[in-house]
Design a protein around this motif. Structure first.
Motif, short mmCIF file in Angstrom:
data_model
loop_
_atom_site.label_atom_id
_atom_site.label_comp_id
_atom_site.label_asym_id
_atom_site.label_seq_id
_atom_site.Cartn_x
_atom_site.Cartn_y
_atom_site.Cartn_z
N GLU A 180 0.98 -1.60 0.22
CA GLU A 180 -0.08 -0.31 -0.29
C GLU A 180 0.89 0.89 -0.28
OE1 GLU A 180 -2.04 3.38 1.72
OE2 GLU A 180 -0.69 2.12 3.13
N LEU A 181 2.25 1.19 0.79
CA LEU A 181 2.39 2.36 0.72
C LEU A 181 3.26 2.59 -0.61
CD1 LEU A 181 4.72 1.77 4.09
CD2 LEU A 181 2.67 3.74 3.55
N LEU A 182 4.19 1.33 -1.29
CA LEU A 182 4.47 1.60 -2.64
C LEU A 182 3.56 1.96 -3.91
CD1 LEU A 182 6.70 -1.96 -2.13
CD2 LEU A 182 7.15 0.60 -2.50
N ALA A 183 2.15 1.92 -3.47
CA ALA A 183 1.07 2.29 -4.37
C ALA A 183 0.91 3.59 -3.93
CB ALA A 183 0.66 1.31 -4.06
N SER A 184 1.05 4.34 -3.02
CA SER A 184 -0.10 5.26 -2.74
C SER A 184 0.92 6.52 -2.21
CB SER A 184 -0.91 5.09 -1.36
OG SER A 184 -0.07 5.15 0.03
N GLU A 185 2.34 6.20 -1.84
CA GLU A 185 3.63 7.00 -1.23
C GLU A 185 4.58 7.57 -2.52
OE1 GLU A 185 3.59 9.03 1.14
OE2 GLU A 185 1.26 8.07 2.31
N PRO A 186 4.57 8.79 -2.52
CA PRO A 186 5.37 9.37 -3.98
C PRO A 186 7.00 8.08 -3.40
CG PRO A 186 5.14 10.84 -2.64
CD PRO A 186 4.56 10.11 -1.41
N LEU A 187 7.47 7.88 -4.43
CA LEU A 187 8.80 6.78 -4.69
C LEU A 187 9.49 7.32 -4.94
CD1 LEU A 187 9.13 3.82 -4.27
CD2 LEU A 187 9.09 3.60 -6.95
N ILE A 188 10.95 6.89 -3.97
CA ILE A 188 12.09 7.34 -4.65
C ILE A 188 12.72 6.10 -5.28
CG2 ILE A 188 13.93 8.67 -3.11
CD1 ILE A 188 13.00 9.48 -1.12
N ARG A 189 12.92 6.39 -6.33
CA ARG A 189 13.37 5.05 -7.10
C ARG A 189 14.54 4.81 -7.04
NH1 ARG A 189 11.14 0.94 -10.83
NH2 ARG A 189 9.17 2.23 -11.50
N HIS A 212 3.99 6.17 -8.02
CA HIS A 212 3.30 7.76 -7.73
C HIS A 212 5.59 8.44 -7.61
CE1 HIS A 212 -0.67 7.37 -8.25
NE2 HIS A 212 -0.40 7.37 -6.90
N GLU A 213 6.45 8.24 -9.26
CA GLU A 213 7.69 8.35 -8.82
C GLU A 213 7.74 9.80 -9.13
OE1 GLU A 213 10.09 6.77 -12.03
OE2 GLU A 213 8.10 4.82 -12.11
N ARG A 214 9.24 10.10 -8.15
CA ARG A 214 9.08 11.29 -7.18
C ARG A 214 10.67 11.90 -7.77
NH1 ARG A 214 7.24 14.51 -1.89
NH2 ARG A 214 5.43 14.94 -3.16
N MET A 226 16.56 10.93 2.51
CA MET A 226 15.63 11.80 1.71
C MET A 226 14.32 10.59 2.00
SD MET A 226 16.80 11.56 -2.81
CE MET A 226 15.95 11.56 -3.32
N VAL A 227 14.16 9.17 2.09
CA VAL A 227 13.18 8.88 3.05
C VAL A 227 12.87 9.75 4.44
CG1 VAL A 227 11.87 6.75 4.83
CG2 VAL A 227 13.53 6.73 2.04
N ASP A 228 14.23 10.09 4.99
CA ASP A 228 13.42 10.42 6.52
C ASP A 228 13.20 11.57 6.24
OD1 ASP A 228 14.67 10.36 10.01
OD2 ASP A 228 15.57 12.06 8.35
N ARG A 229 14.04 12.57 5.70
CA ARG A 229 13.46 14.08 5.50
C ARG A 229 11.60 13.76 4.69
NH1 ARG A 229 17.76 13.94 7.09
NH2 ARG A 229 19.33 15.44 6.95
N GLY A 230 10.77 12.88 5.23
CA GLY A 230 9.91 12.78 3.96
C GLY A 230 9.44 12.85 2.44
#
Length: 288
Positions: A180-189, A212-214, A226-230
């Motif tokens: 659910e996180l991978l599908a709904s949150e912005p992805l840092i690929r 949703h790639e960012r 970057m994940v830690d920074r939200g």
């Protein structure tokens, strides 16, 4: 010709100034300048141009630089061959970014403790480039990701570590479903164009997740920050420590089977530094 003068020339070029070269060689800047002048007289050519406190290579210097490096390496090999009862000489090792910061320092610590006469040249790089350097003989061995193809018979690979994929998310998201996180949150690929990111890309496709790639990058420590920074979540291999300090993250296992990232050591069977390579392999197997 004194090979030490060649070493001085190479060090000056690598460090960019006589003062920096003097510090590395543990001699005075005046001695560095004198050795360079002597070498230039013997060769009949100006090798470096002095510009203020810095130096740059001349065209003549650039012609001999690689041959000078090769000659210095051959001299180190002669020492290793001559001292047949001692493990000594120069070993040229490559390392991919996570191995360079994680596994390699522990391996080197064991090597220099047990074999203080070994000198190690370390070349950072991406795994694909390091494989080519080992195959061509530029490097004796490298800590790399396992290649997605069969190696030539001149090379051999030893697996050292498997790293399963995990979802990396801010700690406040602990307990949520990883898919659910991978599908709904912005992805840092994790860069899908590099070997390390292909497993993550394949998992997303197999699980039918359209993220949703960012951002997209090939730098795991930077992804963690970057994940830690939200800025989003990421799907990455559970790579070896050290990680950046002070991060408030959670690592979530995946609900479906995934192909792990595999890291090991590749080496050339034809290296004249076979004994040094064997030391590297032996010490690599002892590091967790």
């Amino acid at each position: 010709m004194d090979t030490q003068f060649l070493r001085t020339f190479v060090t000056v070029v690598d460090r960019g100034s006589m003062a920096a070269a003097a510090r590395e060689l543990n001699i005075t800047p005046a001695a560095v300048a004198q050795q360079l002048r002597t070498l230039e007289r013997e060769l009949g050519a100006t090798l470096v141009a002095r510009v203020g406190r810095t130096v740059s290579m001349t065209e003549e210097g650039s012609r001999i630089l690689q041959r000078a490096r090769d000659l210095l390496r051959d001299v180190a090999d002669l020492r290793s061959v001559a001292n047949d009862n001692a493990i000594s000489g120069e070993l040229r090792v490559g390392a991919c970014p996570t191995a360079l910061a994680g596994m390699l320092p522990d391996i080197l610590a064991r090597m220099v403790e047990n074999f203080p006469q070994i000198n190690v040249f370390i070349q950072p790089g991406y795994s694909a480039d390091l494989y080519r350097a080992v195959e061509s003989g530029e490097l004796d061995a490298a800590l790399v990701l396992q290649a997605p193809y069969s190696l030539p018979k001149t090379c051999q690979f030893q697996l050292l570590r498997e790293e399963p994929l995990v979802v990396l998310a801010p700690a406040r998201m602990a307990g949520r479903d990883p898919h659910e996180l991978l599908a709904s949150e912005p992805l840092i690929r994790y860069d899908r164009h590099q070997w390390g990111g292909r497993q993550a890309d394949e998992y997303l496709r197999n699980a039918g997740i359209v993220p949703h790639e960012r951002f997209e990058l090939n730098a795991l420590n930077a992804i963690a920050v970057m994940v830690d920074r939200g800025l989003g979540v990421s799907l990455v291999p559970d790579w070896a420590r050290p990680w950046p300090e002070g991060l408030d993250l959670v690592r979530m296992p995946l609900p479906l089977p995934s192909e792990p990232r595999r890291i090991g050591v590749v080496w050339s069977r034809s290296s004249v530094r076979e004994r040094l390579v064997n030391v590297l392999i032996r010490e690599s197997r002892r590091v967790d």
